[in-house]
Write an enzyme that holds these catalytic residues in place. Structure first.
Site, PDB file in Angstrom:
ATOM      1  N   TYR A   1      -2.378   5.520  -8.869  1.00 10.99           N
ATOM      2  CA  TYR A   1      -1.727   6.291  -7.806  1.00 10.99           C
ATOM      3  C   TYR A   1      -1.803   7.795  -8.071  1.00 10.99           C
ATOM      4  O   TYR A   1      -1.840   8.587  -7.139  1.00 10.99           O
ATOM      5  CB  TYR A   1      -0.251   5.902  -7.686  1.00 10.99           C
ATOM      6  CG  TYR A   1       0.019   4.751  -6.747  1.00 10.99           C
ATOM      7  CD1 TYR A   1      -0.528   3.506  -6.983  1.00 10.99           C
ATOM      8  CD2 TYR A   1       0.824   4.918  -5.628  1.00 10.99           C
ATOM      9  CE1 TYR A   1      -0.268   2.451  -6.129  1.00 10.99           C
ATOM     10  CE2 TYR A   1       1.090   3.870  -4.774  1.00 10.99           C
ATOM     11  CZ  TYR A   1       0.546   2.635  -5.025  1.00 10.99           C
ATOM     12  OH  TYR A   1       0.800   1.599  -4.175  1.00 10.99           O
TER      13      TYR A   1
ATOM     14  N   LYS B   1      -3.829  -6.092 -17.141  1.00 10.13           N
ATOM     15  CA  LYS B   1      -5.195  -6.615 -17.035  1.00 10.13           C
ATOM     16  C   LYS B   1      -5.918  -6.183 -18.319  1.00 10.13           C
ATOM     17  O   LYS B   1      -6.971  -5.530 -18.289  1.00 10.13           O
ATOM     18  CB  LYS B   1      -5.860  -6.067 -15.759  1.00 10.13           C
ATOM     19  CG  LYS B   1      -7.188  -6.708 -15.397  1.00 10.13           C
ATOM     20  CD  LYS B   1      -7.089  -8.163 -14.949  1.00 10.13           C
ATOM     21  CE  LYS B   1      -8.475  -8.753 -14.729  1.00 10.13           C
ATOM     22  NZ  LYS B   1      -8.438 -10.207 -14.427  1.00 10.13           N
TER      23      LYS B   1
ATOM     24  N   ASP C   1      -3.950 -11.461 -12.347  1.00  7.61           N
ATOM     25  CA  ASP C   1      -4.408 -12.567 -11.490  1.00  7.61           C
ATOM     26  C   ASP C   1      -3.573 -13.820 -11.728  1.00  7.61           C
ATOM     27  O   ASP C   1      -3.125 -14.492 -10.803  1.00  7.61           O
ATOM     28  CB  ASP C   1      -5.919 -12.828 -11.659  1.00  7.61           C
ATOM     29  CG  ASP C   1      -6.367 -12.917 -13.105  1.00  7.61           C
ATOM     30  OD1 ASP C   1      -5.548 -12.660 -14.019  1.00  7.61           O
ATOM     31  OD2 ASP C   1      -7.553 -13.245 -13.346  1.00  7.61           O
TER      32      ASP C   1
ATOM     33  N   ASP D   1       3.079  -2.800  -6.949  1.00  2.00           N
ATOM     34  CA  ASP D   1       3.051  -2.659  -5.493  1.00  2.00           C
ATOM     35  C   ASP D   1       2.632  -3.985  -4.862  1.00  2.00           C
ATOM     36  O   ASP D   1       3.262  -4.485  -3.929  1.00  2.00           O
ATOM     37  CB  ASP D   1       2.066  -1.544  -5.106  1.00  2.00           C
ATOM     38  CG  ASP D   1       1.960  -1.376  -3.608  1.00  2.00           C
ATOM     39  OD1 ASP D   1       3.013  -1.352  -2.938  1.00  2.00           O
ATOM     40  OD2 ASP D   1       0.820  -1.275  -3.100  1.00  2.00           O
TER      41      ASP D   1
ATOM     42  N   ASP E   1       5.147  -7.162  -2.849  1.00  3.66           N
ATOM     43  CA  ASP E   1       4.965  -7.682  -1.482  1.00  3.66           C
ATOM     44  C   ASP E   1       4.822  -9.203  -1.509  1.00  3.66           C
ATOM     45  O   ASP E   1       5.369  -9.911  -0.670  1.00  3.66           O
ATOM     46  CB  ASP E   1       3.707  -7.081  -0.823  1.00  3.66           C
ATOM     47  CG  ASP E   1       4.020  -5.821  -0.014  1.00  3.66           C
ATOM     48  OD1 ASP E   1       4.944  -5.080  -0.418  1.00  3.66           O
ATOM     49  OD2 ASP E   1       3.343  -5.574   1.011  1.00  3.66           O
TER      50      ASP E   1
HETATM   51  C1  IPM Z   1       5.690   0.709  -1.498  1.00  5.37           C
HETATM   52  C2  IPM Z   1       4.731   1.207  -0.473  1.00  5.37           C
HETATM   53  C3  IPM Z   1       4.187   2.569  -0.913  1.00  5.37           C
HETATM   54  C4  IPM Z   1       3.450   2.387  -2.213  1.00  5.37           C
HETATM   55  C5  IPM Z   1       3.308   3.279   0.108  1.00  5.37           C
HETATM   56  C6  IPM Z   1       3.986   3.426   1.440  1.00  5.37           C
HETATM   57  C7  IPM Z   1       2.855   4.622  -0.406  1.00  5.37           C
HETATM   58  O1  IPM Z   1       3.711   0.281  -0.270  1.00  5.37           O
HETATM   59  O2  IPM Z   1       6.673   1.420  -1.796  1.00  5.37           O
HETATM   60  O3  IPM Z   1       5.484  -0.385  -2.014  1.00  5.37           O
HETATM   61  O4  IPM Z   1       2.275   2.035  -2.226  1.00  5.37           O
HETATM   62  O5  IPM Z   1       4.065   2.613  -3.253  1.00  5.37           O
HETATM   63 MG    MG Z   2       4.017  -1.570  -1.266  1.00 10.59          MG
END
Ligand code: IPM
Ligand code: MG
Length: 364
Positions: free
Chosen positions: A144, A195, A227, A251, A255
């Protein structure tokens, strides 16, 4: 540290898209539990909403507000107009800038399943029953922020661009400590995800986490490659207690983990650094496809406000009252579209937020 004998100030930054709809619901929940403590909430602009008015995604007025505040309650940034604007104004994401400038290096993403939502997940109830894990994502390093980055000239007339996965020992060490300390407070298990079989950065990650583990003999440390971790998270998620991982993997895994709880709209997060000034936000984004319709799930934002009271203001009881309020409305059968199921009552953003605020008030 006692924060309770002076006025607390919260910078409220709804941002874009559904951020404008869900954050006001989180504000209601904060008001419902903090009646007895002076809490001041002031709204600021960020993202496309700010660009439209000031020409900047993170205006000075917002930076000043953050400077003067004890915590930040954040919604989301993004949307088609913003993405288009960003291409010609590449000053970086305001959210990433805040995470970096405020040195918020640890991002806590608690993944707990409300029993009422067992059937909202795409996974079988028996796989997710009892789920209670915490993902700690490093937030200041990795691909990042790593330099060099951006377009490079390759002399062959083709476009080429790079990003760099980069970590210092100190960055890994501080988030590893956060992971071990969290595991000590919970069930004593920490899984570090990397990894290391392919990437030198991640081999360093594994070495440093292993070194730090010597200071926490009562925490059981395991390692997984990303993975395998992604697979285990859907195969047998309840085996996890605390997961610590880098910015990029965190990240992605968070999700994935959100879906175990039924919806991205259920997962709150807390970004914390060395001090108490944290940034609290739902893990989902601005969801332009449903923005403005009043249907977004405000619970991740409301639960983020609970984390804010817990972590930045040491108001554990008030945090719990918000979480209990959420539990209660779910038990009463209220559902936004993303967690809707047969027999439940479908409600919009505002109705859900009002119901949580009422449940909090009724329990007082
Ligand atoms: C998160 C989001 C952010 C990230 C984006 C919006 C920059 O996906 O907070 O998980 O990638 O960190
Ligand atoms: Mg995210």
């Amino acid at each position: 540290m006692s924060l309770s004998n002076r006025k607390l100030k919260i910078a409220v930054l709804p941002g874009d898209g559904i951020g404008q709809e869900i954050v006001p619901e989180a504000v209601k929940a904060v008001k419902a539990v903090t009646g007895h403590v002076p809490v001041e909430m002031e709204q600021g602009e960020i993202g496309w909403t700010a660009v439209e008015r000031t020409g900047e995604a993170l205006p000075q007025a917002t930076l000043d507000l953050i400077e003067a505040s004890d915590a930040i309650l954040f919604g989301a940034i993004g949307g088609p107009e913003y993405e288009a604007w960003k291409r010609t104004n590449p000053r970086g994401s305001p959210l990433l800038r805040l995470r970096q400038d405020l040195k918020l290096f640890a991002n806590y993403r608690p993944v707990t399943l409300f029993p009422e939502l067992e059937n909202a997940s795409t996974l079988k109830p028996e796989v997710i029953r009892g789920l209670d894990l915490l993902i700690i994502r490093e937030l200041n390093g990795d691909i990042y922020f790593g330099e060099p980055r951006g377009p490079v000239s390759n002399g062959v007339g083709q476009r080429e661009s790079i990003n760099t996965m980069r970590y210092t020992e100190a960055q890994i060490r501080q988030v590893a400590h956060a992971g071990f300390r969290a595991a000590q407070r919970r069930r004593g298990k920490l899984c570090s995800v990397d990894k290391a079989n392919v990437l030198e950065t991640m081999a360093l990650w594994r070495d440093v986490v292993t070194e730090v583990s010597k200071e926490y003999p009562n925490v059981e440390l395991t390692h997984l490659f990303i993975d395998a971790a992604a697979m285990s998270l859907v195969r047998h998620p309840t085996q996890f207690d605390v997961i610590v991982t880098g910015n990029m993997f965190g990240d992605i895994l968070s999700d994935e983990a959100a879906m175990l709880t039924g919806s991205l709209g259920m997962l709150p997060s807390a970004s914390i650094g060395a001090g108490s000034k944290g940034l609290y936000e739902p893990i989902h984004g601005s969801a332009p496809d449903i923005a403005g319709k009043g249907v977004a799930n405000p619970l991740a934002a409301i639960l983020s406000a609970a984390l804010m009271l817990r972590f930045s203001f040491e108001m554990e009881e008030e945090a719990r009252r918000i979480e209990d309020g959420v539990r209660e409305v779910l038990a009463a059968g209220l559902r936004t579209g993303d967690i809707m199921e047969a027999g439940a009552r479908r409600v919009g953003t505002r109705e859900m937020g009002d119901a949580v605020a009422e449940a909090i008030a009724a329990a007082a």
